[in-house]
Design a protein around this motif. Structure first.
Motif, short mmCIF file in Angstrom:
data_model
loop_
_atom_site.label_atom_id
_atom_site.label_comp_id
_atom_site.label_asym_id
_atom_site.label_seq_id
_atom_site.Cartn_x
_atom_site.Cartn_y
_atom_site.Cartn_z
N GLY A 39 0.79 -1.05 0.03
CA GLY A 39 0.11 -0.13 -0.02
C GLY A 39 0.90 1.26 -0.02
N GLN A 40 2.00 1.36 -0.94
CA GLN A 40 2.61 2.39 -0.63
C GLN A 40 2.38 3.40 -1.99
N PRO A 41 2.57 4.74 -1.69
CA PRO A 41 2.07 5.93 -3.00
C PRO A 41 3.30 5.85 -4.15
N LEU A 42 3.02 6.40 -5.06
CA LEU A 42 4.28 6.41 -6.15
C LEU A 42 5.35 7.02 -5.58
N GLY A 43 5.41 8.31 -5.01
CA GLY A 43 6.28 9.27 -4.54
C GLY A 43 7.35 8.13 -3.56
N GLU A 44 6.78 7.32 -2.70
CA GLU A 44 7.55 6.49 -1.74
C GLU A 44 8.48 5.46 -2.82
N LEU A 45 7.70 5.11 -3.43
CA LEU A 45 8.42 3.83 -4.37
C LEU A 45 9.49 4.52 -5.36
N CYS A 46 9.36 5.69 -5.73
CA CYS A 46 10.25 6.39 -6.52
C CYS A 46 11.40 6.87 -5.65
N THR A 57 6.45 4.55 -12.78
CA THR A 57 5.06 4.54 -13.44
C THR A 57 4.85 3.46 -14.64
N GLN A 58 5.93 3.53 -15.37
CA GLN A 58 5.87 2.59 -16.50
C GLN A 58 6.21 1.03 -16.26
N HIS A 59 7.01 0.91 -15.27
CA HIS A 59 7.14 -0.52 -14.56
C HIS A 59 5.86 -0.71 -13.77
N LEU A 60 5.18 -0.05 -13.30
CA LEU A 60 4.05 -0.19 -12.47
C LEU A 60 2.98 -0.67 -13.27
N ALA A 61 2.85 0.09 -14.60
CA ALA A 61 1.92 -0.29 -15.54
C ALA A 61 1.99 -1.74 -16.25
N VAL A 62 3.26 -2.16 -16.16
CA VAL A 62 3.45 -3.43 -16.72
C VAL A 62 3.14 -4.33 -15.79
N LEU A 63 3.31 -4.21 -14.36
CA LEU A 63 2.97 -5.04 -13.29
C LEU A 63 1.34 -4.96 -13.16
#
Length: 266
Positions: A39-46, A57-63
């Motif tokens: 449950g992490q937001p995009l900013g934390e993953l970046c 974002t591109q990697h998350l789209a593939v997942l």
């Protein structure tokens, strides 16, 4: 037979997407991050990946296309969650049917071994330094700099698999710690094993990981000392690391050393 044919047509494209998603090490690391803290937001993953928002974002789209990641809104934030269902389907299709009893036995052995390993104490120290990752890396690996704040020269070529030594800076040439460079990714991560050269021959090395991360304009340095022999060893390194890292912070931020005796380990 018709049901089986329909299932084959439905499942195969999904599995293709799953295999494609898992083929990339960055996407596998993203899944690991979500496994540790779902449950992490995009900013934390970046921040954890040290990558641009567009790339993550591109990697998350593939997942997401492989149904390995799902999202949910929390206010203005979009939270990302690991979805293990496709992995479970792969296991059921190719593994469980044939190898379930043997793999369960192996899994039980693995868990018991991991539990035994976790019984060894470990120590974690986090400090924030007003500096850059490059300067912190140099301060950890440059012999002359380490001699200033650590009273020891850290000597190595800092290549994976190379030997390193923690040599007293008094000119005696005595090494209080020796070991191997397990991982070296300048200026982000350094992992070494630690052995007392005067210790018993059957001693098991401990391991020290230095993680260097940019954090809100400063550097967050995390030192993780694992596989310590016992609680006494934990107490010994706890005091030592606090002194050494405080002196390192003072040197990088002010150019001055703290007034304390550093002729101790680590």
């Amino acid at each position: 037979m018709q049901v089986f044919t329909c299932l084959t047509v439905r499942v195969q494209p999904d599995l293709d997407k799953v295999f494609k998603a898992l083929a990339d090490p960055t996407r596998r690391y993203l899944l690991d991050l979500l496994r540790e803290d779902n449950g992490q937001p995009l900013g934390e993953l970046c921040r954890r990946l040290d990558m641009t928002r567009q790339s993550v974002t591109q990697h998350l789209a593939v997942l997401a296309a492989a149904n390995l990641v799902s999202t949910a809104r929390r206010g203005r934030e979009k939270l990302h969650y690991l979805n293990p269902v496709p992995l479970q389907e792969m296991q059921e299709r190719w593994v469980d049917r044939f190898e379930r009893p043997r793999l369960r036995a192996l899994s039980a052995v693995k868990h018991r071994a991991e539990e035994a390993m976790r019984e060894k104490p470990s120590f974690v120290y986090v400090t924030y330094i007003e500096s850059t990752p490059e300067r912190v890396w140099e301060a950890l690996t440059d012999p002359d700099t380490t001699a200033q704040y650590w009273a020891h020269r850290n000597e190595s070529d800092w290549q994976q698999g190379s030997r390193w030594a923690h040599v007293r800076a008094d000119g005696s040439g005595v090494s209080d710690v020796v070991g191997e460079v397990v991982e070296a990714v300048p200026p982000r991560r350094l992992v070494t094993t630690w052995l007392d050269p005067a210790g018993p021959e059957d001693q098991v090395p401990s391991r020290v990981a230095f993680d260097i991360q940019e954090y809100q304009g400063v550097v967050r340095l995390t030192v993780t000392h694992t596989d310590l022999a016992d609680e006494q060893a934990h107490r010994d390194v706890s005091g030592g690391w606090a002194v050494v890292l405080s002196n390192l912070k003072s040197l990088l931020e002010t150019g001055k050393l703290l007034s304390m005796d550093l002729r101790r380990k680590p």
